[in-house]
Scaffold this motif. Structure first.
Motif, PDB file in Angstrom:
ATOM      1  N   GLY A  77      43.436  46.254  59.528  1.00 10.82           N
ATOM      2  CA  GLY A  77      42.426  45.556  60.332  1.00 10.82           C
ATOM      3  C   GLY A  77      41.584  44.567  59.548  1.00 10.82           C
ATOM      4  N   ARG A  78      42.011  44.258  58.329  1.00 10.44           N
ATOM      5  CA  ARG A  78      41.268  43.263  57.541  1.00 10.44           C
ATOM      6  C   ARG A  78      41.782  41.870  57.866  1.00 10.44           C
ATOM      7  NH1 ARG A  78      42.764  46.921  52.425  1.00 10.44           N
ATOM      8  NH2 ARG A  78      41.164  48.513  52.685  1.00 10.44           N
ATOM      9  N   VAL A  79      40.866  40.929  57.919  1.00  4.48           N
ATOM     10  CA  VAL A  79      41.255  39.527  58.080  1.00  4.48           C
ATOM     11  C   VAL A  79      41.657  39.034  56.693  1.00  4.48           C
ATOM     12  CG1 VAL A  79      40.417  37.209  58.652  1.00  4.48           C
ATOM     13  CG2 VAL A  79      39.612  39.196  59.972  1.00  4.48           C
TER      14      VAL A  79
ATOM     15  N   ARG B 129      53.172  41.383  50.489  1.00  2.00           N
ATOM     16  CA  ARG B 129      53.184  42.804  50.900  1.00  2.00           C
ATOM     17  C   ARG B 129      51.768  43.362  50.959  1.00  2.00           C
ATOM     18  NH1 ARG B 129      58.639  45.024  50.250  1.00  2.00           N
ATOM     19  NH2 ARG B 129      57.753  47.085  50.158  1.00  2.00           N
ATOM     20  N   ARG B 130      50.943  42.891  50.044  1.00  2.00           N
ATOM     21  CA  ARG B 130      49.548  43.343  50.042  1.00  2.00           C
ATOM     22  C   ARG B 130      48.805  42.744  51.254  1.00  2.00           C
ATOM     23  NH1 ARG B 130      45.300  43.366  45.336  1.00  2.00           N
ATOM     24  NH2 ARG B 130      44.223  45.246  46.016  1.00  2.00           N
ATOM     25  N   ALA B 131      49.114  41.489  51.548  1.00  2.00           N
ATOM     26  CA  ALA B 131      48.493  40.843  52.714  1.00  2.00           C
ATOM     27  C   ALA B 131      48.841  41.629  53.975  1.00  2.00           C
ATOM     28  CB  ALA B 131      48.975  39.401  52.828  1.00  2.00           C
TER      29      ALA B 131
ATOM     30  N   GLN C  14      41.642  35.195  39.549  1.00  2.00           N
ATOM     31  CA  GLN C  14      41.324  36.573  39.905  1.00  2.00           C
ATOM     32  C   GLN C  14      39.866  36.966  39.797  1.00  2.00           C
ATOM     33  OE1 GLN C  14      45.316  38.056  38.250  1.00  2.00           O
ATOM     34  NE2 GLN C  14      44.627  39.667  39.639  1.00  2.00           N
ATOM     35  N   GLU C  15      39.063  36.151  39.123  1.00  2.00           N
ATOM     36  CA  GLU C  15      37.623  36.461  39.124  1.00  2.00           C
ATOM     37  C   GLU C  15      37.037  36.170  40.503  1.00  2.00           C
ATOM     38  OE1 GLU C  15      39.191  35.037  36.697  1.00  2.00           O
ATOM     39  OE2 GLU C  15      38.729  36.274  34.958  1.00  2.00           O
ATOM     40  N   ILE C  16      37.699  35.327  41.261  1.00  2.00           N
ATOM     41  CA  ILE C  16      37.148  34.909  42.560  1.00  2.00           C
ATOM     42  C   ILE C  16      37.810  35.637  43.731  1.00  2.00           C
ATOM     43  CG2 ILE C  16      36.879  32.908  44.113  1.00  2.00           C
ATOM     44  CD1 ILE C  16      36.606  31.201  41.572  1.00  2.00           C
ATOM     45  N   CYS C  17      39.106  35.799  43.667  1.00  4.40           N
ATOM     46  CA  CYS C  17      39.812  36.430  44.793  1.00  4.40           C
ATOM     47  C   CYS C  17      41.148  36.995  44.321  1.00  4.40           C
ATOM     48  CB  CYS C  17      40.024  35.414  45.917  1.00  4.40           C
ATOM     49  SG  CYS C  17      40.870  33.928  45.366  1.00  4.40           S
ATOM     50  N   GLU C  18      41.791  37.712  45.240  1.00  4.15           N
ATOM     51  CA  GLU C  18      43.100  38.294  44.922  1.00  4.15           C
ATOM     52  C   GLU C  18      44.158  37.196  44.837  1.00  4.15           C
ATOM     53  OE1 GLU C  18      44.316  41.138  47.874  1.00  4.15           O
ATOM     54  OE2 GLU C  18      42.386  42.139  47.865  1.00  4.15           O
ATOM     55  N   PRO C  19      45.215  37.448  44.067  1.00  2.00           N
ATOM     56  CA  PRO C  19      46.343  36.513  44.135  1.00  2.00           C
ATOM     57  C   PRO C  19      47.126  36.750  45.421  1.00  2.00           C
ATOM     58  CG  PRO C  19      46.856  38.329  42.650  1.00  2.00           C
ATOM     59  CD  PRO C  19      45.436  38.547  43.125  1.00  2.00           C
ATOM     60  N   PHE C  20      47.876  35.758  45.879  1.00  2.00           N
ATOM     61  CA  PHE C  20      48.669  35.935  47.093  1.00  2.00           C
ATOM     62  C   PHE C  20      49.842  36.872  46.817  1.00  2.00           C
ATOM     63  CE2 PHE C  20      52.476  34.647  49.529  1.00  2.00           C
ATOM     64  CZ  PHE C  20      52.082  35.197  50.740  1.00  2.00           C
TER      65      PHE C  20
HETATM   66  P1  GTP Z   1      43.679  49.056  49.597  1.00  4.31           P
HETATM   67  O1  GTP Z   1      44.781  48.956  48.599  1.00  4.31           O
HETATM   68  O2  GTP Z   1      44.179  49.124  50.980  1.00  4.31           O
HETATM   69  O3  GTP Z   1      42.657  50.081  49.304  1.00  4.31           O
HETATM   70  O4  GTP Z   1      42.972  47.612  49.560  1.00  4.31           O
HETATM   71  P2  GTP Z   1      41.704  47.070  48.808  1.00  4.31           P
HETATM   72  O5  GTP Z   1      41.787  45.586  48.846  1.00  4.31           O
HETATM   73  O6  GTP Z   1      40.429  47.658  49.300  1.00  4.31           O
HETATM   74  O7  GTP Z   1      41.980  47.629  47.349  1.00  4.31           O
HETATM   75  P3  GTP Z   1      41.487  47.282  45.956  1.00  4.31           P
HETATM   76  O8  GTP Z   1      40.869  48.531  45.439  1.00  4.31           O
HETATM   77  O9  GTP Z   1      42.636  46.686  45.233  1.00  4.31           O
HETATM   78  O10 GTP Z   1      40.393  46.150  46.126  1.00  4.31           O
HETATM   79  C1  GTP Z   1      39.030  46.404  46.198  1.00  4.31           C
HETATM   80  C2  GTP Z   1      38.276  45.090  46.228  1.00  4.31           C
HETATM   81  O11 GTP Z   1      38.607  44.336  45.077  1.00  4.31           O
HETATM   82  C3  GTP Z   1      38.609  44.205  47.407  1.00  4.31           C
HETATM   83  O12 GTP Z   1      37.427  43.546  47.829  1.00  4.31           O
HETATM   84  C4  GTP Z   1      39.572  43.185  46.848  1.00  4.31           C
HETATM   85  O13 GTP Z   1      39.505  41.940  47.512  1.00  4.31           O
HETATM   86  C5  GTP Z   1      39.078  43.067  45.434  1.00  4.31           C
HETATM   87  N1  GTP Z   1      40.186  42.679  44.569  1.00  4.31           N
HETATM   88  C6  GTP Z   1      41.367  43.291  44.421  1.00  4.31           C
HETATM   89  N2  GTP Z   1      42.153  42.602  43.556  1.00  4.31           N
HETATM   90  C7  GTP Z   1      41.441  41.556  43.148  1.00  4.31           C
HETATM   91  C8  GTP Z   1      41.672  40.468  42.261  1.00  4.31           C
HETATM   92  O14 GTP Z   1      42.733  40.314  41.679  1.00  4.31           O
HETATM   93  N3  GTP Z   1      40.661  39.572  42.103  1.00  4.31           N
HETATM   94  C9  GTP Z   1      39.483  39.686  42.759  1.00  4.31           C
HETATM   95  N4  GTP Z   1      38.548  38.764  42.556  1.00  4.31           N
HETATM   96  N5  GTP Z   1      39.218  40.676  43.597  1.00  4.31           N
HETATM   97  C10 GTP Z   1      40.172  41.605  43.787  1.00  4.31           C
END
Ligand code: GTP
Length: 242
Positions: A123-125, A114-116, A105-111
């Protein structure tokens, strides 16, 4: 027009001329191709391989590194490529989220499927990293799985060849391109569009797979508009399909 698609890019194709690392000019090219789709309103998921960095099967060949560990290394390689691709797509003004099958999670979101889906609707890739999160599966299988999960209408395998041939076109000059194939044909030993697991999953879910040359400019856009003339398509054959 296909509204939601998943594009699988070969990791190998990202490599520099020496076959390793990441060539940013390839990333730039991919970003431009993907941008064209997003501007048309297409929702795009991406899976990228890791072959430019490490390939699990090869790394475990001599038995020193066990296959499960080698595959973990391969999955990490796909995360490196996903993060690089995210940077390139964002550089060209796209909105991108990377989701990894292995939590980091420091690098990216978990899979989270539903969030994807929510990201795609906005419109996000979405770049799906770390394969399926399990050893013994290929990134082709990961691409098929994610395509089915997000409800994509098409899986595009963007690679170095412009379609499916009856034998290896790199080795045989007389290899013939097959424009339309059934899932059963795609499984044949000399053809092997993808591994059996990926094809079985696509077949069970009637997911069409297009194989195309990623370096033919405008290919992705033509494909989503339904023009498959420069590639091959694997699908359920109807009467009249040759
Ligand atoms: P919405 O829910 O539609 O607002 O989507 P969002 O992705 O913009 O919401 P969120 O506020 O959760 O995320 C803001 C930023 O933080 C985005 O760039 C996400 O990719 C990033 N982010 C969210 N969750 C995580 C995570 O678990 N790890 C990391 N590294 N980044 C995250």
């Amino acid at each position: 027009m296909s509204k939601r698609i998943l594009v699988k890019f070969s990791g190998e194709a990202l490599a520099n001329k020496d076959g390793h690392g990441i060539d940013t000019s390839v990333l730039k090219y991919i970003a431009e191709e993907i941008k064209e789709l997003v501007e048309e309103g297409v929702q795009v998921g991406i899976v990228v391989g890791g072959g430019n960095i490490i390939r699990g099967v090869n790394a475990s060949k001599d038995g020193i590194i066990r296959r499960t560990s080698a595959d973990h290394m391969g999955m990490l390689a796909t995360v490196i490529n996903a993060v690089a691709m995210q940077e390139a797509l964002e550089h060209f003004g796209l909105k991108v989220r990377v989701q990894s099958a292995i939590k980091m999670q420091e690098i990216c979101e978990p899979f989270l499927v539903r969030r994807a889906q929510r990201h795609l609707e906005k419109g996000r890739v979405v770049i799906f990293a770390a394969g399926t999160g399990n050893p013994f599966f290929t990134t082709d299988t990961a691409a098929t799985l994610r395509a089915v999960e997000i409800g994509a209408s098409l899986l595009i395998k963007a690679t170095k060849v412009d379609g499916v041939y009856d034998k290896d076109p790199m080795k045989y000059k007389d290899a013939k391109k097959i424009p339309v194939l059934s899932y059963e044909m795609a499984l044949e030993d000399n053809i092997k569009v993808m591994d059996d697991t990926a094809i079985a999953l696509a077949k069970d879910n009637s997911l069409p797979i297009v194989v195309c040359d990623m370096f033919q400019k405008g290919n992705l856009k033509r494909i989503i508009e339904g023009d498959y003339s420069s590639c091959s398509i694997v699908k359920k054959l109807n009467e009249g399909d040759s």
